[in-house]
Enzyme design. Structure first.
Site, PDB file in Angstrom:
ATOM      1  N   GLU A 127       0.796  -1.235   0.000  1.00 55.32           N
ATOM      2  CA  GLU A 127       0.000   0.000   0.000  1.00 55.32           C
ATOM      3  C   GLU A 127       0.823   1.277   0.000  1.00 55.32           C
ATOM      4  OE1 GLU A 127      -2.727  -0.311   3.287  1.00 55.32           O
ATOM      5  OE2 GLU A 127      -3.804  -1.978   2.389  1.00 55.32           O
ATOM      6  N   ASN A 169       2.241  -5.212  -3.182  1.00 53.07           N
ATOM      7  CA  ASN A 169       0.837  -5.530  -2.917  1.00 53.07           C
ATOM      8  C   ASN A 169       0.048  -4.247  -2.654  1.00 53.07           C
ATOM      9  OD1 ASN A 169      -1.091  -7.754  -2.325  1.00 53.07           O
ATOM     10  ND2 ASN A 169      -1.105  -6.927  -0.232  1.00 53.07           N
ATOM     11  N   HIS A 206     -10.287  -6.082  -2.394  1.00 57.77           N
ATOM     12  CA  HIS A 206     -11.371  -5.861  -1.423  1.00 57.77           C
ATOM     13  C   HIS A 206     -12.466  -5.066  -2.133  1.00 57.77           C
ATOM     14  CE1 HIS A 206      -8.927  -7.334   1.843  1.00 57.77           C
ATOM     15  NE2 HIS A 206      -7.975  -6.467   1.588  1.00 57.77           N
ATOM     16  N   GLU A 235      -6.061 -10.826  -1.360  1.00 62.78           N
ATOM     17  CA  GLU A 235      -6.899 -10.613  -0.159  1.00 62.78           C
ATOM     18  C   GLU A 235      -8.367 -10.532  -0.543  1.00 62.78           C
ATOM     19  OE1 GLU A 235      -5.478  -7.263   2.138  1.00 62.78           O
ATOM     20  OE2 GLU A 235      -3.376  -7.795   1.804  1.00 62.78           O
ATOM     21  N   ASP A 237     -12.101 -10.314  -1.015  1.00 64.17           N
ATOM     22  CA  ASP A 237     -13.411 -10.391  -0.357  1.00 64.17           C
ATOM     23  C   ASP A 237     -14.345  -9.415  -1.053  1.00 64.17           C
ATOM     24  OD1 ASP A 237     -12.433  -8.015   0.814  1.00 64.17           O
ATOM     25  OD2 ASP A 237     -12.329  -8.859   2.827  1.00 64.17           O
TER      26      ASP A 237
HETATM   27  C1  XIL Z   1      -6.495  -6.373   8.112  1.00 60.48           C
HETATM   28  C2  XIL Z   1      -6.854  -7.550   9.007  1.00 60.48           C
HETATM   29  O1  XIL Z   1      -7.751  -8.376   8.297  1.00 60.48           O
HETATM   30  C3  XIL Z   1      -7.482  -7.052  10.292  1.00 60.48           C
HETATM   31  O2  XIL Z   1      -7.640  -8.127  11.204  1.00 60.48           O
HETATM   32  C4  XIL Z   1      -6.605  -5.967  10.918  1.00 60.48           C
HETATM   33  O3  XIL Z   1      -7.282  -5.429  12.040  1.00 60.48           O
HETATM   34  C5  XIL Z   1      -6.286  -4.878   9.938  1.00 60.48           C
HETATM   35  O4  XIL Z   1      -5.685  -5.438   8.792  1.00 60.48           O
HETATM   36  N1  XIL Z   1      -4.984  -4.637   3.582  1.00 60.48           N
HETATM   37  C6  XIL Z   1      -4.027  -5.515   4.035  1.00 60.48           C
HETATM   38  C7  XIL Z   1      -4.323  -6.410   5.179  1.00 60.48           C
HETATM   39  O5  XIL Z   1      -2.958  -5.626   3.425  1.00 60.48           O
HETATM   40  O6  XIL Z   1      -3.195  -6.648   5.983  1.00 60.48           O
HETATM   41  C8  XIL Z   1      -5.454  -5.869   6.014  1.00 60.48           C
HETATM   42  O7  XIL Z   1      -5.775  -6.852   7.003  1.00 60.48           O
HETATM   43  C9  XIL Z   1      -6.641  -5.519   5.159  1.00 60.48           C
HETATM   44  C10 XIL Z   1      -6.278  -4.453   4.168  1.00 60.48           C
END
Ligand code: XIL
Length: 302
Positions: A127, A169, A206, A235, A237
């Site tokens: 990020e 990432n 996401h 990641e 979802d």
């Molecule tokens: C999130 C986790 O799922 C949570 O449990 C935590 O509180 C915050 O981080 N981007 C990422 C992940 O790269 O590491 C994040 O994970 C979600 C967004």
């Protein structure tokens, strides 16, 4: 294949999930995870705050718990994440300049060194770019150590674990038209042209109604792959339910399957109730561990 991992393996891909150490005593959770997924990411346990809570005092017990479970069950591990503006330990948050740069490099050496030989791919930098239309780097304490902090992180990771694939990432890099996507693309192109050791780009993926799966996702993944890197959905979802959610999961799966160098998909949790945004019900299993409609839509595409 009748599971996500078996179906993905038919094309040489993996299907992964994020695992939380705190849930590993829940046998329904570990049963589903073991059955369906062959790539494991620690949801929080390998992050900077978890692994180096005091400067130069490393803590690997929770990360090891997840990595050991994965490896003992014949799975691979994605390492997440070595350098990030978020979830930094308190001691790091107000650091700056060369002391912060050195602390970051020492962190990468310590963590990637500890897991050396056990990690399929590391999210080396997470990020680092701004949202919106600027295409700029995110203004973080790491960025303020100098614009070369990202490549310095990649060189340090390569030295610590020469066999791990090294990924950049990020999120909101799915739509080819977005400035952030173009900015990350330009960085990767520059890194490849100058020999900076980058092997892969992770797309967090996401999604929600304000940020849906783009129609040009395949184009985005292919354009990155054409730079000579692997691409991975890291990641995934998707907020929602029913057919609309399932169709979006299908779209992501199709986009990855259409790109030879899209090596795998990871969903960010097992059951909806395990999700970091549980109220969005964004995963493939409901809170009772039942397969949702989206599960079948994904399996059909693999
Ligand atoms: C999130 C986790 O799922 C949570 O449990 C935590 O509180 C915050 O981080 N981007 C990422 C992940 O790269 O590491 C994040 O994970 C979600 C967004």
């Amino acid at each position: 294949g009748s599971t996500l991992q078996d179906a993905a393996a038919e094309s040489g891909r993996y299907f992964g999930t994020a695992i939380a150490a705190s849930r590993m005593s829940d046998s329904q959770y570990t049963t589903i995870a073991n059955r369906e997924f062959d790539m494991i990411t620690a949801e929080n346990e390998m992050k900077m705050d978890a692994t180096e809570p005091s400067q130069n005092q490393f803590s690997f017990s929770s990360g090891d718990q997840i990595a050991d479970w994965a490896l003992q069950n014949g799975k691979r591990v994605r390492g997440h994440a070595l350098a990030w503006h978020s979830q930094q330990p308190g001691w790091m948050q107000n650091m700056e300049g060369s002391s912060l740069r050195n602390a970051m490099l020492n962190h990468i050496a310590g963590v990637a060194g500890h897991y050396q030989g056990k990690i399929y791919a590391w999210d080396v930098v997470n990020e680092a770019f701004e949202d919106g239309s600027s295409g700029a780097r995110r203004n973080s304490n790491l960025q303020r150590t100098g614009n070369d902090w990202i490549e310095a992180a990649f060189y340090a990771a390569r030295e610590a674990d020469p066999d791990a694939k090294l990924c950049y990432n990020d999120y909101n890099t799915d739509n080819w038209q977005h400035a952030k996507t173009q900015a990350v693309y330009n960085m990767v192109r520059d890194f490849k042209s100058r020999g900076v050791p980058i092997d892969c780009v992770g797309f967090q993926a996401h999604f929600n109604s304000g940020n849906p799966v783009p129609n040009n996702y395949h184009e985005t993944l292919q354009n990155f792959a054409d730079l000579g890197v692997d691409v991975q959905i890291t990641e995934l979802d998707i907020a929602g339910s029913g057919t609309s959610q399932a169709e979006q999961f299908r779209g992501v799966t199709q986009a990855c399957m259409a790109v030879t160098r899209c090596t795998g998909i990871t969903v960010w949790g097992v059951r909806d109730t395990d999700s970091w945004r549980a109220s969005d019900t964004p995963l493939l299993f409901d809170g009772y561990g039942n397969k949702k409609l989206a599960y079948g839509y994904v399996l059909d595409q693999l």
